[in-house]
Design a protein around this motif. Structure first.
Motif, short mmCIF file in Angstrom:
data_model
loop_
_atom_site.label_atom_id
_atom_site.label_comp_id
_atom_site.label_asym_id
_atom_site.label_seq_id
_atom_site.Cartn_x
_atom_site.Cartn_y
_atom_site.Cartn_z
N PRO A 82 -11.90 53.38 -48.73
CA PRO A 82 -12.43 52.03 -48.49
C PRO A 82 -12.54 51.69 -47.01
O PRO A 82 -13.52 51.06 -46.58
N GLU A 83 -11.52 52.11 -46.23
CA GLU A 83 -11.57 51.83 -44.79
C GLU A 83 -12.71 52.60 -44.12
O GLU A 83 -13.39 52.09 -43.23
N LEU A 84 -12.92 53.84 -44.54
CA LEU A 84 -14.03 54.63 -43.98
C LEU A 84 -15.38 54.00 -44.32
O LEU A 84 -16.28 53.94 -43.49
N ARG A 85 -15.50 53.52 -45.55
CA ARG A 85 -16.75 52.86 -45.96
C ARG A 85 -17.00 51.62 -45.10
O ARG A 85 -18.14 51.36 -44.68
N GLY A 86 -15.95 50.85 -44.85
CA GLY A 86 -16.09 49.67 -44.00
C GLY A 86 -16.46 50.04 -42.57
O GLY A 86 -17.28 49.38 -41.93
N PHE A 87 -15.85 51.14 -42.07
CA PHE A 87 -16.15 51.59 -40.72
C PHE A 87 -17.60 52.06 -40.61
O PHE A 87 -18.27 51.79 -39.60
N LEU A 88 -18.09 52.74 -41.64
CA LEU A 88 -19.50 53.18 -41.64
C LEU A 88 -20.44 51.99 -41.61
O LEU A 88 -21.48 52.03 -40.95
N ASP A 89 -20.08 50.94 -42.31
CA ASP A 89 -20.90 49.73 -42.32
C ASP A 89 -21.01 49.14 -40.92
O ASP A 89 -22.08 48.69 -40.50
N VAL A 90 -19.89 49.16 -40.20
CA VAL A 90 -19.90 48.66 -38.81
C VAL A 90 -20.78 49.54 -37.94
O VAL A 90 -21.57 49.04 -37.13
N CYS A 91 -20.68 50.85 -38.10
CA CYS A 91 -21.49 51.79 -37.33
C CYS A 91 -22.98 51.60 -37.61
O CYS A 91 -23.82 51.65 -36.70
N ASN A 92 -23.31 51.37 -38.88
CA ASN A 92 -24.71 51.18 -39.26
C ASN A 92 -25.31 49.94 -38.61
O ASN A 92 -26.48 49.91 -38.25
N ARG A 93 -24.45 48.90 -38.46
CA ARG A 93 -24.93 47.64 -37.89
C ARG A 93 -24.89 47.63 -36.37
O ARG A 93 -25.46 46.74 -35.73
N ALA A 94 -24.23 48.64 -35.77
CA ALA A 94 -24.09 48.67 -34.32
C ALA A 94 -25.38 49.10 -33.61
O ALA A 94 -25.55 48.84 -32.42
#
Length: 387
Positions: A82-94
């Motif tokens: 779950p934490e990795l999925r959240g981190f990927l979401d941040v990267c996608n929006r960066a």
């Protein structure tokens, strides 16, 4: 940069999970005969349930049986995925195309683990990253789909005066950025599929120019944009887009021919219409020697039309045409010399066609064009040199 941030996280995760997996396998002897696993699993769970092994996160209950090591690591690290999925979401929006960087970083990490002797192919981290990689591919495909839709549905400004369409620029931006991101990637499969989808969308966008209500010639806009894409793909030399590169060249040539023919009717417009009528009569079955007896295509009518086009007037008309083309074409594509040369070749072809029709349908009339091919070539040459 999303890619560098994610690579750093993955570099730290891999040795941590590998060490934890090796500890569990050695401490609980999970590598021995699977016949002993049921009893062993009970003893392991009794240890994990003791106060020393209490985790602040709830244990995961897998929906299907897993290898003991993977199952235990899932209970020890329940929040990792779950934490990795959240981190990927941040990267996608960066970054607008952050999903490309995420996909490359994850793909390389997963492929690297598969090919590594130090990380077993059944490792817990490999399973987690495999799940997250599917999510990254889905995000990438959604991004490409959105971009394709934006390119296809982009409205062409009615006041557009020519030049490169925004959809073409968007395509080039994506290709340029993605090629740099995937430059060292282990696999290009997802990128190649995206390139083909986007190329089809941008070709469709250029084709829509023909139905747009533009103030300029649609063939000219399409000619320039297909030429621009062809040059861009020649520079990039992307294997999966070779067919698109050939198609762009073909479409560019087709629209240049249409643009040339449409504009070239103007310097000798009335003469052009006259001989179009002659060809129509011949196609209807009128004999060549009888054409001059048609009232609208008699020798007298032909002379009247030809008198309107002495050499001076033809040269003047060509000079006006050159200035018009120069105004139409965008300077960044530098197609003026190519188009002007095509104009010259088409004009000579038309001239020779008119001469042939005169010889066939007006035999013995003494009617001839008031300027020769040599004079025509000199007109084009002098116009080119003076501009």
């Amino acid at each position: 940069v999303p890619k560098q941030m994610l690579e750093q996280v993955l570099r730290q995760l891999q040795p941590l999970c590998t060490r934890e997996q090796q500890f569990l396998e050695e401490f609980f002897q999970l590598s021995r005969d699977t016949a002993d696993l049921p009893g062993l699993e009970v003893s392991v769970r009794s240890v994990l349930s003791s106060p020393l092994f209490q985790s602040p996160f709830p244990a995961l209950s897998p929906a299907c049986p897993e290898e003991p090591t993977t199952q235990l690591l899932s209970e020890i690290f329940p929040c990792l995925e779950p934490e990795l999925r959240g981190f990927l979401d941040v990267c996608n929006r960066a970054h607008p195309f952050g999903c490309l960087q995420v996909l490359v970083a994850l793909s390389d990490s997963v492929f690297g683990m598969w090919g590594s002797s130090s990380a077993p192919s059944s490792s817990f981290l490999n399973t987690v990253l495999g799940n997250v990689l599917l999510l990254a591919k889905s995000s990438f495909n959604k991004c490409v789909g959105t971009l394709c839709k934006e390119i296809e549905e982009a409205k062409i400004p009615s006041k557009m005066k020519g030049g490169i369409l925004p959809s073409v620029s968007h395509f080039e931006d994506f290709v340029g950025f993605s090629e740099e991101v995937f430059r060292t990637a282990r696999s290009r499969r997802e990128l190649d599929k995206a390139h083909l989808r986007l190329a089809s969308s941008v070709f469709s966008s250029i084709n829509s120019v023909s139905s747009a209500n533009l103030r300029v010639n649609a063939d000219m806009v399409m000619m320039e944009n297909f030429h621009h894409i062809h040059c861009f793909l020649c520079q990039r030399n992307i294997q999966c887009l070779k067919d698109k590169k050939r198609e762009a060249k073909q479409r560019y040539s087709e629209h240049m021919e249409k643009y040339v023919i449409r504009n070239l009717g103007q310097p000798l417009e009335k003469l052009h219409h006259f001989f179009e009528g002659v060809k129509a009569r011949l196609a209807q079955g009128v004999k060549e020697e009888e054409v001059s007896f048609q009232l609208a295509y008699s020798k007298q009518e032909l002379r009247k039309v030809m008198e309107k086009y002495p050499g001076k007037e033809v040269k003047k008309a060509l000079e006006i045409l050159y200035r018009k083309i120069h105004k139409h074409l965008s300077p960044e594509e530098n197609l003026l010399p190519v188009v002007w040369h095509s104009m010259e070749q088409e004009f000579i072809r038309q001239y020779q066609e008119f001469e042939d029709l005169i010889q066939r349908c007006y035999v013995g009339s003494g009617i001839a064009m008031e300027f020769s091919v040599e004079e025509l070539l000199s007109y084009f040459s002098s116009i080119t040199l003076s501009n």
